[in-house]
Design an enzyme around this catalytic site. Structure first.
Site, PDB file in Angstrom:
ATOM      1  N   SER A   1       0.654  -1.428  -0.011  1.00  0.00           N
ATOM      2  CA  SER A   1       0.000  -0.022   0.002  1.00  0.00           C
ATOM      3  C   SER A   1       1.138   1.006  -0.132  1.00  0.00           C
ATOM      4  O   SER A   1       1.761   1.325  -0.970  1.00  0.00           O
ATOM      5  CB  SER A   1      -1.355   0.290   1.159  1.00  0.00           C
ATOM      6  OG  SER A   1      -1.693   0.522   0.850  1.00  0.00           O
ATOM      7  N   LEU A   2       1.499   1.738   1.212  1.00  0.00           N
ATOM      8  CA  LEU A   2       1.820   3.212   1.100  1.00  0.00           C
ATOM      9  C   LEU A   2       2.999   2.955   1.819  1.00  0.00           C
ATOM     10  O   LEU A   2       4.013   3.770   0.588  1.00  0.00           O
ATOM     11  CB  LEU A   2       1.676   3.705   1.950  1.00  0.00           C
ATOM     12  CG  LEU A   2       2.314   3.840   3.644  1.00  0.00           C
ATOM     13  CD1 LEU A   2       3.961   4.064   3.494  1.00  0.00           C
ATOM     14  CD2 LEU A   2       2.021   3.354   4.989  1.00  0.00           C
TER      15      LEU A   2
ATOM     16  N   ARG B   1      -1.653  11.732   0.621  1.00  0.00           N
ATOM     17  CA  ARG B   1      -3.148  10.667   0.445  1.00  0.00           C
ATOM     18  C   ARG B   1      -3.599   9.650   1.419  1.00  0.00           C
ATOM     19  O   ARG B   1      -4.870   9.880   1.763  1.00  0.00           O
ATOM     20  CB  ARG B   1      -2.094   9.120   0.339  1.00  0.00           C
ATOM     21  CG  ARG B   1      -2.470   8.045   0.035  1.00  0.00           C
ATOM     22  CD  ARG B   1      -1.150   6.878  -0.896  1.00  0.00           C
ATOM     23  NE  ARG B   1      -1.713   5.424  -0.998  1.00  0.00           N
ATOM     24  CZ  ARG B   1      -1.637   4.972   0.386  1.00  0.00           C
ATOM     25  NH1 ARG B   1      -1.639   4.940   1.457  1.00  0.00           N
ATOM     26  NH2 ARG B   1      -2.190   4.106  -0.656  1.00  0.00           N
TER      27      ARG B   1
ATOM     28  N   HIS C   1      -8.404   1.239   0.079  1.00  0.00           N
ATOM     29  CA  HIS C   1      -8.506   0.136  -0.777  1.00  0.00           C
ATOM     30  C   HIS C   1      -9.866  -0.730  -1.867  1.00  0.00           C
ATOM     31  O   HIS C   1     -10.391  -1.689  -1.452  1.00  0.00           O
ATOM     32  CB  HIS C   1      -7.469  -1.175  -0.502  1.00  0.00           C
ATOM     33  CG  HIS C   1      -6.022  -0.728  -0.395  1.00  0.00           C
ATOM     34  ND1 HIS C   1      -5.530   0.036  -1.668  1.00  0.00           N
ATOM     35  CD2 HIS C   1      -5.554  -0.903   0.682  1.00  0.00           C
ATOM     36  CE1 HIS C   1      -4.705   0.364  -0.940  1.00  0.00           C
ATOM     37  NE2 HIS C   1      -4.334  -0.054  -0.068  1.00  0.00           N
TER      38      HIS C   1
ATOM     39  N   GLN D   1      -4.656   1.868  -6.949  1.00  0.00           N
ATOM     40  CA  GLN D   1      -4.305   1.277  -6.063  1.00  0.00           C
ATOM     41  C   GLN D   1      -4.942   2.524  -5.241  1.00  0.00           C
ATOM     42  O   GLN D   1      -5.119   1.032  -4.132  1.00  0.00           O
ATOM     43  CB  GLN D   1      -2.424   1.703  -5.803  1.00  0.00           C
ATOM     44  CG  GLN D   1      -1.912   1.292  -4.896  1.00  0.00           C
ATOM     45  CD  GLN D   1      -0.904   1.573  -3.974  1.00  0.00           C
ATOM     46  OE1 GLN D   1      -1.212   2.739  -2.699  1.00  0.00           O
ATOM     47  NE2 GLN D   1       0.006   1.163  -3.545  1.00  0.00           N
TER      48      GLN D   1
END
Length: 315
Positions: free
Chosen positions: A94-95, A119, A204, A253
């Site tokens: 992820s990040l 984000r 997500h 993503q």
């Protein structure tokens, strides 16, 4: 040994993370100072002293986790002459994909910090607090088919999808709270344990579209170079090197599935990786690596001692 570097995602943060690196190495302190300057906040102080509830906020946790990872990368380069280019592949959860891209030279440190701050804020803004939920489905019966069946049951009353396919026995679902609650019931019927996660937003999943739109705008103005080492993308579970493809996948993503199990399986199989090193805070990805690719070596690089031992292994 063929090496891949792994970069952790949200959930690996804790007060005190990265402090030992800062205390031991000026190069780590320089990374924290650059990130503080880029963000206009004392993130390094928050990492050192807390409070924990502020560090856990998505907008702080994301750049903070990146900071520890990149501090370790800088220490490896400056103190031990171990460059990221020694790895065949990099990947982040992820990040952590942003950390991987920064480590591979595709994004500058300052831009990475600002993008992750935004984000985190965008993901928090996308859905009112309490409207969404996430849950971890765990246990020996938990596989992707079970998780998909549970999510399908949940989607009868709202948005519910598989968010993180971490490894067999550990899959996360995300969506509207009522839908996730229904999915939890179904998962239990199918033989899985289901644990609601203490998160501030349903990451997500399609509910994050507003955040994806914000990131598309931010990324369109960011300088993104071809990485010096291929980056295995969460969305495709395959190595990517084209900057425009990477830019598009970073947007996807936000709402898309983190295909971590597939990424690790590909790296350990077709990618030929025999050694995984998790760089940054915690050991979550190391544990996953040992379950997904038991024949490969997996180590976590958290402390000065970890980095020194890792560096000696190259000699």
């Amino acid at each position: 040994m063929t090496l891949a570097l792994l970069f952790p995602g949200q959930g690996s943060q804790s007060v005190g993370m990265g402090v030992a690196l800062a205390d031991a190495f000026a190069s780590a302190r320089e990374v924290y100072a650059e990130i503080d300057d880029a963000l206009g906040q004392k993130l390094a102080l928050l990492m050192r002293e807390g409070p924990e509830d502020q560090l856990t906020l998505t907008e702080n946790a994301q750049p903070a986790l990146m900071a520890v990872s990149l501090a370790a990368v800088r220490v490896l380069k400056v103190e031990f002459d171990i460059d990221v280019s020694r790895a065949a592949l990099v990947a982040g959860h992820s990040l952590g994909e942003y950390s991987a891209l920064c480590a591979a030279g595709a994004l500058s440190l300052a831009d990475t910090a600002r993008l992750l701050k935004l984000r985190g804020q965008a993901m928090q803004r996308a859905v009112p607090v309490g409207a969404g939920a996430m849950a971890s489905l765990i246990g020996p019966k938990t596989d992707l088919a079970l998780a998909e069946a549970a999510a399908k049951a949940g989607s009868e009353v709202g948005v519910c999808v598989v968010a993180n396919d971490n490894n067999a026995g550990n899959i996360v679902i995300s969506g509207d709270k009522a839908a996730v609650d229904r999915a939890i019931e179904k998962a239990k019927e199918l033989g899985a344990r289901a644990i609601p996660l203490n998160v501030s937003a349903p990451f997500h999943c399609p509910l994050m579209q507003r955040a994806a739109d914000e990131m598309a705008e931010a990324l369109s103005g960011a300088t993104l170079l071809g990485p010096r080492v291929p980056v295995v993308a969460n969305v495709t579970a395959r190595p990517e090197t084209d900057p425009e493809t990477i830019r598009r996948l970073l947007v996807e993503q936000v709402t898309g599935r983190v295909r971590w199990r597939e990424s690790m399986e590909w790296m350990a199989g077709e990618g030929g990786i025999t050694r995984f090193a998790e760089i940054g805070s915690g050991k979550v990805l190391t544990g996953m690596a040992k379950r997904i690719a038991p024949d490969a070596e997996s180590v976590a690089l958290n402390t000065p001692e970890d980095l020194e031992a890792f560096a000696k292994s190259f000699n």
